[in-house]
Design an enzyme around this catalytic site. Structure first.
Site, PDB file in Angstrom:
ATOM      1  N   LYS A   1      70.183  38.865  27.721  1.00  0.00           N
ATOM      2  CA  LYS A   1      69.432  38.851  26.465  1.00  0.00           C
ATOM      3  C   LYS A   1      68.096  39.538  26.649  1.00  0.00           C
ATOM      4  O   LYS A   1      67.413  39.306  27.671  1.00  0.00           O
ATOM      5  CB  LYS A   1      69.174  37.408  26.035  1.00  0.00           C
ATOM      6  CG  LYS A   1      70.332  36.776  25.298  1.00  0.00           C
ATOM      7  CD  LYS A   1      69.977  35.368  24.909  1.00  0.00           C
ATOM      8  CE  LYS A   1      70.627  34.993  23.587  1.00  0.00           C
ATOM      9  NZ  LYS A   1      70.202  33.684  23.111  1.00  0.00           N
TER      10      LYS A   1
ATOM     11  N   GLY B   1      64.543  38.740  28.940  1.00  0.00           N
ATOM     12  CA  GLY B   1      64.696  38.480  30.369  1.00  0.00           C
ATOM     13  C   GLY B   1      64.393  37.059  30.796  1.00  0.00           C
ATOM     14  O   GLY B   1      64.412  36.116  29.997  1.00  0.00           O
TER      15      GLY B   1
ATOM     16  N   LYS C   1      56.797  26.588  29.488  1.00  0.00           N
ATOM     17  CA  LYS C   1      55.519  26.210  28.872  1.00  0.00           C
ATOM     18  C   LYS C   1      55.743  25.388  27.595  1.00  0.00           C
ATOM     19  O   LYS C   1      54.932  24.517  27.256  1.00  0.00           O
ATOM     20  CB  LYS C   1      54.668  27.441  28.565  1.00  0.00           C
ATOM     21  CG  LYS C   1      53.733  27.798  29.688  1.00  0.00           C
ATOM     22  CD  LYS C   1      54.355  28.614  30.780  1.00  0.00           C
ATOM     23  CE  LYS C   1      54.551  27.953  32.092  1.00  0.00           C
ATOM     24  NZ  LYS C   1      55.154  28.805  33.108  1.00  0.00           N
TER      25      LYS C   1
ATOM     26  N   GLY D   1      74.487  47.569  33.419  1.00  0.00           N
ATOM     27  CA  GLY D   1      74.282  48.979  33.767  1.00  0.00           C
ATOM     28  C   GLY D   1      74.402  49.203  35.263  1.00  0.00           C
ATOM     29  O   GLY D   1      74.093  48.319  36.065  1.00  0.00           O
TER      30      GLY D   1
ATOM     31  N   GLY E   1      56.752  23.530  46.943  1.00  0.00           N
ATOM     32  CA  GLY E   1      55.558  23.185  46.138  1.00  0.00           C
ATOM     33  C   GLY E   1      54.767  24.424  45.763  1.00  0.00           C
ATOM     34  O   GLY E   1      53.535  24.417  45.788  1.00  0.00           O
TER      35      GLY E   1
ATOM     36  N   ILE F   1      56.172  27.325  40.607  1.00  0.00           N
ATOM     37  CA  ILE F   1      57.244  26.793  39.750  1.00  0.00           C
ATOM     38  C   ILE F   1      57.509  25.326  40.092  1.00  0.00           C
ATOM     39  O   ILE F   1      57.642  24.475  39.206  1.00  0.00           O
ATOM     40  CB  ILE F   1      58.522  27.665  39.866  1.00  0.00           C
ATOM     41  CG1 ILE F   1      58.238  29.057  39.279  1.00  0.00           C
ATOM     42  CG2 ILE F   1      59.702  27.023  39.139  1.00  0.00           C
ATOM     43  CD1 ILE F   1      59.366  30.055  39.425  1.00  0.00           C
TER      44      ILE F   1
ATOM     45  N   ASP G   1      59.890  42.232  38.906  1.00  0.00           N
ATOM     46  CA  ASP G   1      60.314  41.310  39.973  1.00  0.00           C
ATOM     47  C   ASP G   1      61.214  41.980  41.013  1.00  0.00           C
ATOM     48  O   ASP G   1      61.245  41.541  42.161  1.00  0.00           O
ATOM     49  CB  ASP G   1      61.080  40.118  39.372  1.00  0.00           C
ATOM     50  CG  ASP G   1      60.137  39.034  38.846  1.00  0.00           C
ATOM     51  OD1 ASP G   1      58.931  39.321  38.708  1.00  0.00           O
ATOM     52  OD2 ASP G   1      60.614  37.911  38.574  1.00  0.00           O
TER      53      ASP G   1
ATOM     54  N   HIS H   1      27.890  26.320  23.440  1.00  0.00           N
ATOM     55  CA  HIS H   1      27.835  24.891  23.795  1.00  0.00           C
ATOM     56  C   HIS H   1      28.316  24.061  22.611  1.00  0.00           C
ATOM     57  O   HIS H   1      27.908  24.327  21.482  1.00  0.00           O
ATOM     58  CB  HIS H   1      26.398  24.491  24.126  1.00  0.00           C
ATOM     59  CG  HIS H   1      26.274  23.010  24.416  1.00  0.00           C
ATOM     60  ND1 HIS H   1      26.722  22.470  25.603  1.00  0.00           N
ATOM     61  CD2 HIS H   1      25.802  21.993  23.660  1.00  0.00           C
ATOM     62  CE1 HIS H   1      26.502  21.164  25.578  1.00  0.00           C
ATOM     63  NE2 HIS H   1      25.958  20.844  24.408  1.00  0.00           N
TER      64      HIS H   1
HETATM   65  P1  FAD Z   1      63.302  39.728  34.271  1.00  0.00           P
HETATM   66  O1  FAD Z   1      62.458  39.028  33.288  1.00  0.00           O
HETATM   67  O2  FAD Z   1      64.025  38.922  35.284  1.00  0.00           O
HETATM   68  O3  FAD Z   1      64.310  40.618  33.445  1.00  0.00           O
HETATM   69  C1  FAD Z   1      65.299  41.360  34.071  1.00  0.00           C
HETATM   70  C2  FAD Z   1      66.421  41.583  33.077  1.00  0.00           C
HETATM   71  O4  FAD Z   1      67.348  42.503  33.631  1.00  0.00           O
HETATM   72  C3  FAD Z   1      67.214  40.305  32.780  1.00  0.00           C
HETATM   73  O5  FAD Z   1      67.248  40.090  31.395  1.00  0.00           O
HETATM   74  C4  FAD Z   1      68.610  40.601  33.329  1.00  0.00           C
HETATM   75  O6  FAD Z   1      69.628  40.033  32.522  1.00  0.00           O
HETATM   76  C5  FAD Z   1      68.655  42.122  33.250  1.00  0.00           C
HETATM   77  N1  FAD Z   1      69.590  42.750  34.184  1.00  0.00           N
HETATM   78  C6  FAD Z   1      69.762  42.467  35.493  1.00  0.00           C
HETATM   79  N2  FAD Z   1      70.689  43.308  36.014  1.00  0.00           N
HETATM   80  C7  FAD Z   1      71.094  44.128  35.011  1.00  0.00           C
HETATM   81  C8  FAD Z   1      72.020  45.207  34.927  1.00  0.00           C
HETATM   82  N3  FAD Z   1      72.719  45.618  35.971  1.00  0.00           N
HETATM   83  N4  FAD Z   1      72.171  45.804  33.730  1.00  0.00           N
HETATM   84  C9  FAD Z   1      71.468  45.391  32.651  1.00  0.00           C
HETATM   85  N5  FAD Z   1      70.588  44.383  32.681  1.00  0.00           N
HETATM   86  C10 FAD Z   1      70.396  43.769  33.848  1.00  0.00           C
HETATM   87  N6  FAD Z   1      55.468  34.679  34.890  1.00  0.00           N
HETATM   88  C11 FAD Z   1      54.283  34.644  34.255  1.00  0.00           C
HETATM   89  O7  FAD Z   1      53.601  35.667  34.166  1.00  0.00           O
HETATM   90  N7  FAD Z   1      53.826  33.485  33.676  1.00  0.00           N
HETATM   91  C12 FAD Z   1      54.524  32.339  33.739  1.00  0.00           C
HETATM   92  O8  FAD Z   1      54.087  31.316  33.222  1.00  0.00           O
HETATM   93  C13 FAD Z   1      55.764  32.339  34.408  1.00  0.00           C
HETATM   94  N8  FAD Z   1      56.507  31.221  34.478  1.00  0.00           N
HETATM   95  C14 FAD Z   1      57.726  31.258  35.083  1.00  0.00           C
HETATM   96  C15 FAD Z   1      58.477  30.097  35.139  1.00  0.00           C
HETATM   97  C16 FAD Z   1      59.717  30.106  35.737  1.00  0.00           C
HETATM   98  C17 FAD Z   1      60.520  28.840  35.786  1.00  0.00           C
HETATM   99  C18 FAD Z   1      60.239  31.331  36.267  1.00  0.00           C
HETATM  100  C19 FAD Z   1      61.608  31.381  36.881  1.00  0.00           C
HETATM  101  C20 FAD Z   1      59.498  32.485  36.223  1.00  0.00           C
HETATM  102  C21 FAD Z   1      58.229  32.468  35.644  1.00  0.00           C
HETATM  103  N9  FAD Z   1      57.431  33.600  35.591  1.00  0.00           N
HETATM  104  C22 FAD Z   1      56.215  33.556  34.978  1.00  0.00           C
HETATM  105  C23 FAD Z   1      57.868  34.866  36.210  1.00  0.00           C
HETATM  106  C24 FAD Z   1      58.390  35.850  35.149  1.00  0.00           C
HETATM  107  O9  FAD Z   1      59.412  35.245  34.400  1.00  0.00           O
HETATM  108  C25 FAD Z   1      58.883  37.111  35.824  1.00  0.00           C
HETATM  109  O10 FAD Z   1      57.880  37.610  36.670  1.00  0.00           O
HETATM  110  C26 FAD Z   1      59.250  38.169  34.810  1.00  0.00           C
HETATM  111  O11 FAD Z   1      60.244  37.722  33.933  1.00  0.00           O
HETATM  112  C27 FAD Z   1      59.709  39.450  35.516  1.00  0.00           C
HETATM  113  O12 FAD Z   1      60.034  40.393  34.560  1.00  0.00           O
HETATM  114  P2  FAD Z   1      61.080  41.544  34.863  1.00  0.00           P
HETATM  115  O13 FAD Z   1      61.149  42.372  33.622  1.00  0.00           O
HETATM  116  O14 FAD Z   1      60.767  42.212  36.136  1.00  0.00           O
HETATM  117  O15 FAD Z   1      62.476  40.807  35.118  1.00  0.00           O
END
Ligand code: FAD
Length: 473
Positions: free
Chosen positions: A37, A40, A51, A114, A189, A192, A319, A452
């Protein structure tokens, strides 16, 4: 028939979808491929849903002490199903928003998995993408001039403690809990783990954190980690540090039982559920990297400062490249990559200017170097610390624990780092972020008039402490 694009982005998280929007704004013909979706991890398993539940936890905690504020309530009870429904509504509203932004930007969205195939039929570049469509239709073939890999990450597995979705869970499963366990063991700890510990403790679950390092949130400034640990314990959360969990001892009966080596002694722990929270690993399998010369280092895609991989027209962000795994980092990396593709000569991101936050109770936030990092880099430092207890708004708010700590280079007066723990610091940290971007000195921060009563007065006072001129300290 194959479709041609300027940029194809693999993954629609905050890295991928933000990169797609900037690409469309710059006039690139853009497509995004998402296997689950849009939004991500951040929108569906991370930032937003956690949150939303943490906010329910906060309201519940506050409602239980409402009498203190002169607000008389009848018995306060928790309805987890309602909290989950609220979380789902928020996620769904934001999901609609992201879909709308894709339409508005005329970005083609392919729902499927992909994979980089190898040299395209039109060019020698190894960038052709095949999309295995979720709806079962024939694979789409996309031929881009540039690719951005933004496939994100997933919870890291602990061999021997495999998630079974029942009593051994990771964050993704915890988010879907329909009933609360009476007790939970959290392995890890870090950020997350601490957020989950805080939320579940507010929901009256008996929480134990087992952390391998000497303190929880070990990458934070030591004074912040210690204060967080103290306040977590004060709330009744059990924190066991220097604990090496022994997976081979796991028993999954009515209760989860597992042993850990704690400072040379073997100790047994038991609870209804076990939550594994030991970091995130990159989604780099099955995306065709083997058809390219892209390098992998420690499980993450290696890039240069503009996020180009060894294949210069394939970029990787977020990530899946490791580093600071946060949503706003992924987004800014995506924007930098697109600006680089456009030859707009973007500045490489300065990671020391990126704030990071922990949304537990108490909250914690930081930007820049910790005291230890500053000293290790050879800085002669001076620090200023100011407690929220001395701030009127913190008393009014009813939450006085915590402090603001400023770390300053003694030679130049540059602010090297700002660290906060206490009420609403995840919002307050933006002032410190701006101060760092503008290279403000403590004198300039202190000259900034803080209204303040406000919690932001703690930042002005911490700067005054550095100057040796604190008013209320
Ligand atoms: P993602 O958000 O992981 O998105 C990657 C997308 O790629 C996914 O939708 C996946 O389905 C898709 N994908 C994977 N492989 C393929 C493929 N082959 N073809 C097509 N699509 C594909 N960060 C913060 O800044 N603040 C927070 O408060 C925070 N809280 C968090 C709490 C939790 C519990 C977790 C697990 C993470 C949290 N994070 C937070 C971290 C944050 O969610 C990630 O750093 C962020 O989502 C990374 O973004 P991204 O676009 O790199 O990857």
């Amino acid at each position: 028939m194959a479709k041609e694009y300027d940029i194809v982005i693999l993954g629609g998280g905050p890295g991928g979808y933000v990169a797609a929007i900037r690409a469309a704004q710059l006039g690139f013909k853009t497509a995004i491929v998402e296997s689950k979706k849009l939004g991500g991890t951040c929108l569906h398993q991370g930032c937003i849903p956690t949150k939303a539940l943490l906010r329910s936890a906060e309201v519940y905690r506050t409602a239980k002490r409402s009498e203190e504020f002169g607000v008389m309530t009848n018995e306060v009870t928790l309805n987890l199903a309602k909290a989950q429904e609220r979380k789902e509504r928020i996620v769904s509203q934001l999901y609609n928003g992201v879909q709308h932004l894709m339409k508005k930007g005329k970005i083609d969205v392919f729902e499927g998995k992909g994979r980089i195939l190898g040299p395209s039929i039109f060019s020698p570049l190894p960038g052709t993408i095949s999309v295995e469509m979720n709806n079962g239709e024939e694979n789409e073939i996309l031929i881009p001039k540039n690719v951005i890999v933004a496939t994100g990450s997933r919870p890291k597995a602990l061999p021997g403690l495999e998630v079974n979705g029942q009593n051994v869970i990771a964050s993704d499963e915890a988010l879907k809990m329909e009933t609360l366990p009476k007790s939970i063991l959290i392995i890890g700890g870090g950020v997350i783990g601490v957020e989950w510990a805080s939320m579940l403790s507010d929901f009256e679950v008996d929480v134990t954190i087992l952390e391998y390092a000497d303190c929880i949130i070990p990458t934070e400034d030591k004074e912040i980690s210690k204060e967080m640990q103290r306040l977590m314990k004060k709330r009744g959360i059990k924190v066991v540090t220097a604990a090496k969990v022994l997976p081979e001892t796991l028993q999954k009966g009515d209760k989860i039982v597992v042993s850990a080596e704690v400072k040379g002694e073997i100790k047994e722990f038991s609870a209804d559920k076990l939550l594994i929270s030991v970091g995130r690993q990159a989604n780099i399998e099955g995306i065709g990297l083997e058809n390219t010369d892209i390098l992998i280092e420690n499980g993450f895609i290696r890039t240069n400062e503009y996020y180009q991989t060894k294949e210069s027209h394939i970029y990787a962000i977020g990530d899946c490249i490791g580093g600071i795994q946060l949503a706003h980092v992924a987004s800014h990396e995506g924007i930098t990559a697109v600006e680089h593709i456009a030859n707009n000569e973007p500045q490489p991101l300065n990671y020391s200017l990126i704030p990071s936050c922990i949304y537990s109770h108490p909250e914690a936030a930081k930007v820049g170097l910790t005291e230890e990092e500053a000293r290790n880099k050879g800085y002669q430092i001076k620090t200023g610390k100011f407690a929220f207890r001395a701030i009127g708004k913190a008393l009014v708010f009813g939450d006085v624990d915590g402090f603001v700590k400023m770390i300053v280079d003694d030679a130049t007066n540059d602010v090297l780092g700002v660290h906060m723990i206490g009420p609403h610091v995840t919002d307050l940290i933006s002032e410190a972020g701006l101060a760092k971007v503008l290279d403000a000195t403590p004198w300039e921060i202190a000259q900034t008039i803080h209204p303040h009563p406000s919690l932001s007065e703690a930042i002005g006072e911490a700067a005054l402490v550095v100057e040796g001129k604190a008013i209320h300290g």
